[in-house]
Design a protein around this motif. Structure first.
Motif, short mmCIF file in Angstrom:
data_model
loop_
_atom_site.label_atom_id
_atom_site.label_comp_id
_atom_site.label_asym_id
_atom_site.label_seq_id
_atom_site.Cartn_x
_atom_site.Cartn_y
_atom_site.Cartn_z
N SER A 9 36.92 45.16 38.10
CA SER A 9 36.28 44.04 38.81
C SER A 9 36.48 42.74 38.04
CB SER A 9 34.79 44.32 39.03
OG SER A 9 34.04 44.12 37.84
N TYR A 10 36.41 42.79 36.71
CA TYR A 10 36.59 41.58 35.90
C TYR A 10 38.07 41.14 35.91
CZ TYR A 10 31.90 42.62 34.25
OH TYR A 10 30.56 42.88 34.19
N ILE A 11 38.97 42.11 35.89
CA ILE A 11 40.39 41.76 36.00
C ILE A 11 40.68 41.09 37.33
CG2 ILE A 11 42.73 42.69 36.06
CD1 ILE A 11 41.78 44.92 34.18
N SER A 12 40.11 41.66 38.40
CA SER A 12 40.32 41.10 39.74
C SER A 12 39.73 39.71 39.87
CB SER A 12 39.70 42.03 40.79
OG SER A 12 40.24 43.33 40.71
N SER A 13 38.54 39.51 39.29
CA SER A 13 37.91 38.19 39.38
C SER A 13 38.73 37.15 38.63
CB SER A 13 36.48 38.24 38.83
OG SER A 13 36.48 38.52 37.44
N TRP A 14 39.31 37.55 37.50
CA TRP A 14 40.17 36.64 36.73
C TRP A 14 41.38 36.22 37.56
CZ3 TRP A 14 45.04 37.97 34.24
CH2 TRP A 14 45.54 36.95 33.41
N LEU A 15 41.98 37.17 38.25
CA LEU A 15 43.14 36.87 39.08
C LEU A 15 42.76 36.00 40.28
CD1 LEU A 15 44.89 40.37 39.06
CD2 LEU A 15 45.64 38.29 37.87
N LEU A 16 41.63 36.31 40.90
CA LEU A 16 41.19 35.53 42.06
C LEU A 16 40.85 34.10 41.69
CD1 LEU A 16 38.96 37.89 44.26
CD2 LEU A 16 41.18 36.92 44.82
N LEU A 17 40.18 33.94 40.55
CA LEU A 17 39.81 32.58 40.12
C LEU A 17 41.04 31.72 39.85
CD1 LEU A 17 36.84 33.43 37.73
CD2 LEU A 17 36.68 32.16 39.88
N ILE A 54 32.45 51.81 45.18
CA ILE A 54 33.17 50.68 45.79
C ILE A 54 32.22 49.50 45.98
CG2 ILE A 54 34.37 49.89 47.87
CD1 ILE A 54 35.42 52.76 48.20
N GLY A 55 30.99 49.79 46.40
CA GLY A 55 29.99 48.73 46.53
C GLY A 55 29.69 48.07 45.19
N LYS A 56 29.61 48.89 44.12
CA LYS A 56 29.36 48.35 42.78
C LYS A 56 30.55 47.51 42.31
CE LYS A 56 27.54 47.74 38.72
NZ LYS A 56 27.45 48.80 37.71
N LEU A 57 31.76 47.96 42.61
CA LEU A 57 32.96 47.21 42.25
C LEU A 57 32.93 45.81 42.85
CD1 LEU A 57 35.94 46.97 41.21
CD2 LEU A 57 36.63 47.95 43.41
N GLY A 58 32.63 45.73 44.14
CA GLY A 58 32.58 44.42 44.81
C GLY A 58 31.46 43.55 44.30
N ASN A 59 30.32 44.17 44.02
CA ASN A 59 29.18 43.38 43.55
C ASN A 59 29.44 42.80 42.17
OD1 ASN A 59 26.31 43.38 42.05
ND2 ASN A 59 26.03 42.98 44.22
N ALA A 60 29.97 43.61 41.23
CA ALA A 60 30.30 43.11 39.89
C ALA A 60 31.40 42.06 39.98
CB ALA A 60 30.72 44.27 38.99
N TRP A 61 32.29 42.23 40.90
CA TRP A 61 33.39 41.29 41.14
C TRP A 61 32.83 39.92 41.50
CZ3 TRP A 61 37.90 43.14 44.82
CH2 TRP A 61 38.98 42.27 44.72
N ALA A 62 31.93 39.92 42.49
CA ALA A 62 31.32 38.66 42.94
C ALA A 62 30.45 38.04 41.84
CB ALA A 62 30.49 38.92 44.20
N TYR A 63 29.72 38.88 41.10
CA TYR A 63 28.83 38.40 40.05
C TYR A 63 29.61 37.62 38.99
CZ TYR A 63 24.21 38.78 37.78
OH TYR A 63 22.97 38.53 37.27
N SER A 64 30.77 38.18 38.57
CA SER A 64 31.53 37.55 37.50
C SER A 64 32.19 36.25 37.94
CB SER A 64 32.59 38.53 36.98
OG SER A 64 33.51 38.86 38.00
N MET A 65 32.42 36.08 39.25
CA MET A 65 33.04 34.86 39.75
C MET A 65 32.04 33.75 40.02
SD MET A 65 35.72 36.52 42.48
CE MET A 65 36.26 34.93 43.07
N TYR A 112 38.09 34.33 28.58
CA TYR A 112 37.03 34.79 27.68
C TYR A 112 35.78 35.22 28.46
CZ TYR A 112 33.21 34.44 24.29
OH TYR A 112 32.09 34.68 23.52
N SER A 113 35.40 34.43 29.45
CA SER A 113 34.16 34.70 30.18
C SER A 113 34.27 35.86 31.15
CB SER A 113 33.70 33.44 30.93
OG SER A 113 34.67 33.06 31.89
N THR A 114 35.49 36.22 31.58
CA THR A 114 35.66 37.32 32.52
C THR A 114 36.23 38.56 31.82
OG1 THR A 114 37.80 36.34 33.15
CG2 THR A 114 35.90 35.86 34.55
N LEU A 115 37.51 38.49 31.42
CA LEU A 115 38.13 39.64 30.78
C LEU A 115 37.48 39.95 29.43
CD1 LEU A 115 41.94 39.06 31.45
CD2 LEU A 115 40.35 40.55 32.67
N GLY A 116 37.09 38.92 28.68
CA GLY A 116 36.54 39.14 27.35
C GLY A 116 35.12 39.67 27.39
#
Length: 551
Positions: free
Chosen positions: A384-392, A432-443, A228-232
């Motif tokens: 980025s949110y999909i990736s963070s969900w998988l990484l978490l 690409i920089g924005k992708l990584g930053n949003a990725w880290a932010y959501s995690m 919910y907090s990442t993908l949602g």
């Protein structure tokens, strides 16, 4: 003794009731995506030059000569100065053709009669309406910073208000406040009034977002909360982000743009009749019948027959007592290990926020179409949110964060080496920089919450995440650096992100570790081993916290 999750396990995890709640709460986040970043178009600076009064009776050739070229260029005209008009007028009477003269030696003067703004992209912005250029250029980033200062104040009070009055009331109350202030801001008669209302908008926006996050976490089962907090929430925020340039493309005036976005937000008011209050909150306030009514309605929606008695008296007492008394913020500095974790966490939060909002607000300064670039910046957040969900779910927290932040920073630093004629390549690098930053932010929320023990978790996450609001306040001034050197914002953000990637490595790993319930169970930073006196202080802190929980 069963807790709330065990008592309501009969509802199942992903029935029709949960699906509806998940969908409605995530959809309610969409307006946050276009409200926060609407300043990209509302506060953009159109091309402009000094206004020349029409009563001078200058020929078109002399009119074109009144604006000096920027030193070192042959095609870029000054935006903040013109040649002295009294001299130009005298020379035009003596020399009909200005090409016969070298006018570069004529003394310059500021834009005493205001500015003429290009209307190729916008019919109006707050910059063109109130002349926030040249000597008043500092007002434009201040406008955005005041909005984020409102976010800072709102984030500090939203939790207290929702604990007092309920999640649902605050969710829709702040939604109404957003709509009200969005309507009022379109009536602003001056920059000062706009800033005041913009500050109040910021307070309502973050309260709405945080309350939706909490309400969903309390209504959904434990296994769905990370999703919910990442993908949602994250993905639907990105949907709102992507809607912004689409609407702005067709509505080119700032007042009508905000009004149009506000009318879209009105569509969410009927959700009041479909989103329930949090049963957890109702139980904590002793409103047992209302909580049971909601749980039984969810069971009916899922086609499940609930038990005749949902809660025993002992379970109700246990659930109500589980809402621990808040721990003083001073507990974050009484142990050296907790203090170091808190300081590092605040630093990372602030840098990640600077990167996220700095890159987002810098869209008008990129090469290419502003509307397409803004859409791509929103769309890149979904992977980025999909990736963070998988990484978490599968990867260590510390190394994941460090790698993502360092890679994003290096990509931004590489921007300085790209020739100006490769504008598409440079935009891809920024994406690409924005992708990584949003990725880290959501995690970050998940990682930081795992570092603190249960009595300090809400306090720790709340205090450290407040630093991200400071980063967002600073970010408009990072963007402003681009007016002095085009790649300077990317250099500053790149250096900061690489630095934060290194700093993350000092934090302990939490992946596959049980959540700590006491300070003694916290992971210890290796170079911050507690001395005997520090260990004694830690034990005393645990005793103090336990006593406070029993009060």
């Amino acid at each position: 003794m069963r807790d709330y999750d065990e008592i309501t396990a009969f509802l199942g995890e992903w029935g029709p009731a949960q699906k509806l709640i998940f969908l409605l709460l995530t959809v309610s986040i969409i307006p946050n995506g276009f409200t926060v970043l609407s300043i990209i178009f509302v506060g953009d600076t159109p091309e402009h030059r000094c206004s020349i009064p029409g009563n001078l009776n200058l020929s078109q050739a002399w009119m074109n000569t009144t604006i000096p070229l920027v030193p070192g260029t042959q095609v870029q005209y000054s935006q903040c100065s013109r040649y002295r008009l009294d001299v130009i007028r005298n020379l035009s009477e003596m020399f009909p053709d200005p090409d016969l003269l070298n006018v570069s030696g004529i003394e310059e003067e500021p834009c005493l009669d205001g500015w003429d703004y290009s209307r190729d992209q916008y019919t109006s912005t707050i910059v063109s309406e109130w002349d926030l250029v040249c000597d008043d250029k500092w007002k434009e980033p201040l406008t955005t910073s005041l909005y984020f200062f409102g976010v800072l104040i709102g984030s500090g009070g939203s939790g207290v208000i929702s604990d007092r009055f309920g999640r649902k009331i605050v969710l829709f109350g702040t939604m109404g406040i957003q709509i009200l202030f969005n309507l009022l801001i379109t009536l602003s008669s001056s920059w000062e009034i706009f800033c005041l209302i913009n500050f109040l908008r910021g307070m309502g926006e973050i309260s709405n977002y945080v309350t939706a996050f909490v309400l969903g976490s309390e209504l959904l089962q434990k296994s769905l909360r990370v999703t919910y907090s990442t993908l949602g929430i994250g993905s639907f925020y990105a949907v709102g982000y992507m809607m912004l340039p689409f609407v702005a493309y067709f509505v080119r005036g700032w007042r009508m743009l905000i009004l149009t976005l506000t009318l879209i937000s009105l569509l969410y008011i009927p959700l009041w009749w479909f989103i329930p209050e949090s049963p957890r909150w109702l139980l904590s306030k002793g409103r047992v019948k209302e909580a049971e009514s909601i749980i039984r309605f969810m069971a009916k929606k899922n086609g499940i027959t609930p038990p005749a008695e949902l809660f025993t008296n002992d379970e109700l007492e246990h659930i109500q007592n589980k809402h621990l008394k808040s721990v003083p913020v001073t507990q974050l500095i009484k142990s050296r290990n907790i203090l170091v974790i808190t300081v590092i966490s605040m630093l990372i939060w602030m840098i990640v926020a600077i990167g996220y909002y700095g890159l987002s607000l810098n869209v008008p300064n990129l090469h290419g179409n502003d509307y397409l670039n803004c859409f791509l910046f929103g769309a890149i957040e979904i992977p980025s949110y999909i990736s963070s969900w998988l990484l978490l779910r599968n990867c260590p927290r510390r190394l994941s964060h460090a790698g993502i932040l360092a890679l994003s920073g290096c990509v931004l630093l590489f921007m300085n080496l790209i020739p100006s004629n490769l504008s598409i390549f440079s935009t891809v690098l920024v994406l690409i920089g924005k992708l990584g930053n949003a990725w880290a932010y959501s995690m970050l929320y998940v990682y930081i919450s795992e570092l603190y023990p249960t009595p300090l978790r809400n306090t720790g996450v709340g205090v450290t995440s407040m630093a991200s609001r400071t980063g967002s306040i600073i970010s408009p001034y990072i963007v402003l650096l681009g007016s002095y050197q085009e790649n300077l914002p990317f250099i500053v953000m790149g250096v900061l992100m690489v630095f934060s990637g290194i700093v993350v490595l000092f934090l302990p790993e939490t992946f596959n570790m049980p959540l700590p319930d006491t300070i003694d169970q916290m992971q210890i930073i290796k170079w911050c081993k507690s001395s005997h006196s520090d260990s004694t202080q830690t034990r005393e802190n645990n005793v103090v916290i336990l006593k406070e929980e029993m009060l």
